[in-house]
Design a protein around this motif. Structure first.
Motif, PDB file in Angstrom:
ATOM      1  N   GLY A  12      31.374  27.206  49.657  1.00  0.00           N
ATOM      2  CA  GLY A  12      31.327  28.424  49.191  1.00  0.00           C
ATOM      3  C   GLY A  12      31.737  29.049  50.361  1.00  0.00           C
ATOM      4  N   TYR A  13      32.061  30.367  49.535  1.00  0.00           N
ATOM      5  CA  TYR A  13      32.856  31.709  49.545  1.00  0.00           C
ATOM      6  C   TYR A  13      32.067  33.076  50.219  1.00  0.00           C
ATOM      7  CZ  TYR A  13      36.864  29.779  47.732  1.00  0.00           C
ATOM      8  OH  TYR A  13      37.480  28.645  46.850  1.00  0.00           O
ATOM      9  N   VAL A  14      32.035  33.980  51.338  1.00  0.00           N
ATOM     10  CA  VAL A  14      31.819  34.908  52.473  1.00  0.00           C
ATOM     11  C   VAL A  14      33.129  35.980  52.359  1.00  0.00           C
ATOM     12  CG1 VAL A  14      30.727  35.750  53.784  1.00  0.00           C
ATOM     13  CG2 VAL A  14      30.138  33.682  53.695  1.00  0.00           C
ATOM     14  N   LEU A  15      32.662  36.885  52.006  1.00  0.00           N
ATOM     15  CA  LEU A  15      32.603  38.317  51.526  1.00  0.00           C
ATOM     16  C   LEU A  15      32.015  39.189  52.330  1.00  0.00           C
ATOM     17  CD1 LEU A  15      35.032  40.231  50.781  1.00  0.00           C
ATOM     18  CD2 LEU A  15      33.833  41.251  48.819  1.00  0.00           C
ATOM     19  N   ILE A  16      32.931  40.054  53.870  1.00  0.00           N
ATOM     20  CA  ILE A  16      32.617  40.550  54.457  1.00  0.00           C
ATOM     21  C   ILE A  16      33.488  42.275  54.844  1.00  0.00           C
ATOM     22  CG2 ILE A  16      32.014  41.467  57.067  1.00  0.00           C
ATOM     23  CD1 ILE A  16      31.910  38.395  56.976  1.00  0.00           C
ATOM     24  N   THR A  17      32.549  43.390  54.506  1.00  0.00           N
ATOM     25  CA  THR A  17      33.688  44.334  54.640  1.00  0.00           C
ATOM     26  C   THR A  17      32.595  45.593  55.328  1.00  0.00           C
ATOM     27  OG1 THR A  17      32.637  46.154  52.856  1.00  0.00           O
ATOM     28  CG2 THR A  17      34.241  44.575  52.291  1.00  0.00           C
ATOM     29  N   VAL A  18      33.314  46.319  56.600  1.00  0.00           N
ATOM     30  CA  VAL A  18      33.527  46.904  57.362  1.00  0.00           C
ATOM     31  C   VAL A  18      34.196  47.864  57.252  1.00  0.00           C
ATOM     32  CG1 VAL A  18      31.621  44.818  58.506  1.00  0.00           C
ATOM     33  CG2 VAL A  18      34.660  46.189  59.370  1.00  0.00           C
ATOM     34  N   TRP A  19      33.748  49.452  58.071  1.00  0.00           N
ATOM     35  CA  TRP A  19      34.576  50.812  58.054  1.00  0.00           C
ATOM     36  C   TRP A  19      35.504  50.463  59.053  1.00  0.00           C
ATOM     37  CZ3 TRP A  19      31.835  56.079  57.858  1.00  0.00           C
ATOM     38  CH2 TRP A  19      30.855  55.954  56.456  1.00  0.00           C
ATOM     39  N   ALA A  20      36.460  50.723  59.066  1.00  0.00           N
ATOM     40  CA  ALA A  20      37.777  50.642  59.499  1.00  0.00           C
ATOM     41  C   ALA A  20      37.808  51.540  60.611  1.00  0.00           C
ATOM     42  CB  ALA A  20      39.109  50.300  58.878  1.00  0.00           C
ATOM     43  N   LYS A  21      38.186  51.529  62.200  1.00  0.00           N
ATOM     44  CA  LYS A  21      38.813  52.722  63.011  1.00  0.00           C
ATOM     45  C   LYS A  21      40.292  53.449  62.353  1.00  0.00           C
ATOM     46  CE  LYS A  21      41.058  51.877  66.348  1.00  0.00           C
ATOM     47  NZ  LYS A  21      40.151  51.041  68.251  1.00  0.00           N
ATOM     48  N   GLU A  22      40.779  53.184  61.957  1.00  0.00           N
ATOM     49  CA  GLU A  22      41.925  53.323  60.859  1.00  0.00           C
ATOM     50  C   GLU A  22      42.011  54.100  59.541  1.00  0.00           C
ATOM     51  OE1 GLU A  22      42.990  49.178  63.428  1.00  0.00           O
ATOM     52  OE2 GLU A  22      41.403  50.222  61.738  1.00  0.00           O
ATOM     53  N   GLN A  23      41.022  55.526  59.670  1.00  0.00           N
ATOM     54  CA  GLN A  23      40.528  55.855  58.867  1.00  0.00           C
ATOM     55  C   GLN A  23      42.092  56.875  57.230  1.00  0.00           C
ATOM     56  OE1 GLN A  23      37.630  56.701  57.120  1.00  0.00           O
ATOM     57  NE2 GLN A  23      37.195  54.568  58.313  1.00  0.00           N
ATOM     58  N   GLU A  24      41.820  56.591  56.827  1.00  0.00           N
ATOM     59  CA  GLU A  24      42.700  56.770  55.620  1.00  0.00           C
ATOM     60  C   GLU A  24      42.888  58.292  56.018  1.00  0.00           C
ATOM     61  OE1 GLU A  24      43.812  54.018  52.373  1.00  0.00           O
ATOM     62  OE2 GLU A  24      41.802  54.501  52.659  1.00  0.00           O
ATOM     63  N   ASP A  25      41.409  58.912  56.202  1.00  0.00           N
ATOM     64  CA  ASP A  25      41.348  60.860  55.751  1.00  0.00           C
ATOM     65  C   ASP A  25      41.180  60.226  57.259  1.00  0.00           C
ATOM     66  OD1 ASP A  25      40.194  63.165  56.249  1.00  0.00           O
ATOM     67  OD2 ASP A  25      39.359  63.208  54.286  1.00  0.00           O
ATOM     68  N   ARG A  26      41.731  61.625  57.554  1.00  0.00           N
ATOM     69  CA  ARG A  26      41.970  61.525  59.470  1.00  0.00           C
ATOM     70  C   ARG A  26      40.645  62.620  60.093  1.00  0.00           C
ATOM     71  NH1 ARG A  26      42.349  56.996  62.861  1.00  0.00           N
ATOM     72  NH2 ARG A  26      42.291  58.621  64.130  1.00  0.00           N
ATOM     73  N   SER A  27      40.892  63.660  58.904  1.00  0.00           N
ATOM     74  CA  SER A  27      39.859  64.809  58.936  1.00  0.00           C
ATOM     75  C   SER A  27      38.196  64.412  59.609  1.00  0.00           C
ATOM     76  CB  SER A  27      40.233  65.672  58.039  1.00  0.00           C
ATOM     77  OG  SER A  27      39.554  65.289  57.060  1.00  0.00           O
ATOM     78  N   LEU A  28      37.944  63.640  58.495  1.00  0.00           N
ATOM     79  CA  LEU A  28      36.629  62.274  58.059  1.00  0.00           C
ATOM     80  C   LEU A  28      36.130  61.931  59.636  1.00  0.00           C
ATOM     81  CD1 LEU A  28      36.474  60.370  55.404  1.00  0.00           C
ATOM     82  CD2 LEU A  28      35.286  62.281  55.585  1.00  0.00           C
ATOM     83  N   ILE A  29      36.805  61.867  60.794  1.00  0.00           N
ATOM     84  CA  ILE A  29      36.625  61.286  62.078  1.00  0.00           C
ATOM     85  C   ILE A  29      36.126  63.029  63.389  1.00  0.00           C
ATOM     86  CG2 ILE A  29      37.231  60.448  64.133  1.00  0.00           C
ATOM     87  CD1 ILE A  29      39.091  58.743  62.594  1.00  0.00           C
ATOM     88  N   SER A  30      36.582  63.418  62.753  1.00  0.00           N
ATOM     89  CA  SER A  30      36.713  64.957  63.169  1.00  0.00           C
ATOM     90  C   SER A  30      35.080  65.496  63.258  1.00  0.00           C
ATOM     91  CB  SER A  30      37.830  66.136  63.203  1.00  0.00           C
ATOM     92  OG  SER A  30      36.925  66.449  61.335  1.00  0.00           O
ATOM     93  N   LYS A  31      34.502  64.827  62.037  1.00  0.00           N
ATOM     94  CA  LYS A  31      33.454  65.405  61.377  1.00  0.00           C
ATOM     95  C   LYS A  31      32.020  64.464  62.371  1.00  0.00           C
ATOM     96  CE  LYS A  31      35.046  66.971  57.195  1.00  0.00           C
ATOM     97  NZ  LYS A  31      34.732  67.064  55.368  1.00  0.00           N
ATOM     98  N   TRP A  32      32.473  63.220  62.948  1.00  0.00           N
ATOM     99  CA  TRP A  32      31.485  62.454  63.193  1.00  0.00           C
ATOM    100  C   TRP A  32      31.454  62.589  65.237  1.00  0.00           C
ATOM    101  CZ3 TRP A  32      34.747  57.520  61.513  1.00  0.00           C
ATOM    102  CH2 TRP A  32      34.601  57.054  59.958  1.00  0.00           C
ATOM    103  N   THR A  33      30.312  62.086  65.493  1.00  0.00           N
ATOM    104  CA  THR A  33      30.186  62.819  67.118  1.00  0.00           C
ATOM    105  C   THR A  33      30.263  61.189  67.199  1.00  0.00           C
ATOM    106  OG1 THR A  33      28.149  63.830  66.656  1.00  0.00           O
ATOM    107  CG2 THR A  33      28.315  62.738  68.666  1.00  0.00           C
ATOM    108  N   PRO A  34      31.436  61.060  68.344  1.00  0.00           N
ATOM    109  CA  PRO A  34      31.937  59.363  69.099  1.00  0.00           C
ATOM    110  C   PRO A  34      30.872  59.548  70.251  1.00  0.00           C
ATOM    111  CG  PRO A  34      32.863  61.917  70.174  1.00  0.00           C
ATOM    112  CD  PRO A  34      32.326  61.624  69.188  1.00  0.00           C
ATOM    113  N   LEU A  35      30.576  58.509  70.694  1.00  0.00           N
ATOM    114  CA  LEU A  35      29.363  58.267  71.810  1.00  0.00           C
ATOM    115  C   LEU A  35      30.091  57.173  72.968  1.00  0.00           C
ATOM    116  CD1 LEU A  35      26.691  56.504  69.179  1.00  0.00           C
ATOM    117  CD2 LEU A  35      26.956  58.777  69.761  1.00  0.00           C
ATOM    118  N   SER A  36      28.618  57.348  73.628  1.00  0.00           N
ATOM    119  CA  SER A  36      29.919  56.844  75.423  1.00  0.00           C
ATOM    120  C   SER A  36      29.271  55.536  75.008  1.00  0.00           C
ATOM    121  CB  SER A  36      28.299  57.166  76.601  1.00  0.00           C
ATOM    122  OG  SER A  36      29.239  56.119  77.355  1.00  0.00           O
TER     123      SER A  36
END
Length: 353
Positions: A183-207
């Motif tokens: 059987g097969y398993v497909l997994i997807t997750v958000w990447a740190k390497e975002q294509e639109d880097r401007s999105l990251i500026s809207k996120w709050t980095p956590l300690s």
């Protein structure tokens, strides 16, 4: 329902699982189901440690998605081509599990296959159930299905909401466990390497210390007094700060302090823990009082300019190769493919024994 019944583990909870309304996300999370059968490895943590849901996930994943479910669902209709391609490639008659199915947009995508789904959010599961899908409330790290029952499983945008490496590994082990050999398993997750880097500026980095300590401490929501302000009805939410009541202003000030405590300098390449905002429009916000209660407790804020209640969702964004590295201790799978697609890291696994 017969397909779902056959897929479930034979436990005393099996019959109750048919009715999502009998479970809340917290009750499902804390229930000890029959332990999963997984291969031993250096990665494997104790069942108790892995299955005990951290506070950060309860507050900033489970509670948030329950509050925003209808609005979230209304924005989730487009199928990702790579996921659609994977599901369309499965042989006729395949039984497919969507673990973390959300509003069920992939359930039934391939009419030649049979689909069942699960999600930690009762509100999202209700949406799926109302659409006629075979679904139940379940935790990704402790799936209530029989070992080897399915031909394929998918986990789309789920693992990045799990706050520890042990829980991410356990979720992958569970996906592998429930499919048959071959059987097969497909997994997807958000990447740190975002294509639109401007999105990251809207996120709050956590300690990282807040994540590791599961938010127990002077700056954590858990440390706030239990007897917070009385729940606000959204009709009483002021349109501007000038009309804000003393208690409301105190809540806003407390939330601002919390945000300052949590923010850290963005370490660039090393930063992987974030709060990602979800703006719930005021006219969509009165959902069983959840938004008013979140505002009163400081778990949500108001954005009067956008006319929205703002919720923060916890994310661990994955770096290149990280998803594959989580599978190295699982000795009954092989990596069939891995790729980057639309700012997501994706992997396809095959169960080999």
């Amino acid at each position: 329902m017969l397909i779902l019944h056959r897929a479930l583990k034979p436990t005393r909870f099996t019959l109750s699982l048919f009715c999502y309304s009998r479970f809340s996300s917290s009750s499902m999370t804390d229930t000890n189901f029959e332990p999963s059968t997984v291969d031993s490895s250096n990665h494997t943590a104790s069942s108790t440690r892995v299955q005990s849901t951290p506070e950060i996930e309860k507050k900033y994943v489970h509670h948030v998605y329950d509050a925003i479910a209808p609005h979230f669902s209304s924005t989730r209709f487009a199928k990702w081509p790579k996921v659609a391609s994977f599901l369309s490639s499965l042989p006729s008659g395949s039984l497919v599990l969507d673990a973390g199915c959300g509003n069920g947009k992939y359930l039934g995508l391939n009419p030649r296959c049979f689909f069942i789904g699960c999600d930690i959010s009762p509100s999202l599961i209700k949406i799926c159930s109302d659409r006629g899908h075979e679904v139940l409330v379940a935790d990704a790290v402790n799936l209530p299905y029989r070992t080897g029952f399915g031909d394929a499983a998918i986990s789309i945008a789920v693992l990045h909401h799990l706050s520890t490496e042990h829980r991410r590994i356990r979720a992958i082990q569970e996906l592998v466990r429930v499919v048959k050999k071959g059987g097969y398993v497909l997994i997807t997750v958000w990447a740190k390497e975002q294509e639109d880097r401007s999105l990251i500026s809207k996120w709050t980095p956590l300690s990282e210390k807040y994540v590791e300590e599961e938010w127990i401490g002077s700056g954590s929501p858990r440390a706030r007094p239990a007897a917070a302000a009385a729940p606000l009805s959204l009709t009483s939410i002021p349109e501007n700060e000038e009309s804000c009541s003393g208690q409301c202003k105190k809540d806003c000030d407390d939330e601002s302090k919390l945000s300052r405590d949590l923010k850290v300098e963005d370490n660039g390449e090393n930063q992987q823990e974030y709060f990602v905002p979800w703006h719930l429009p005021y006219h969509r916000a009165e959902i069983s009082g959840a938004s008013a209660q979140a505002l009163a407790s400081g778990l949500a804020t108001r954005d009067d300019k956008k006319g929205a209640v703002v919720y923060n969702r916890y994310y661990h964004v994955f770096s290149e190769g990280e998803l594959e590295s989580l599978t190295t201790g699982i000795n009954n799978v092989r990596v069939v493919d891995q790729f980057f697609d639309k700012s997501n890291w994706c992997i396809i696994l095959e169960k080999i024994s």
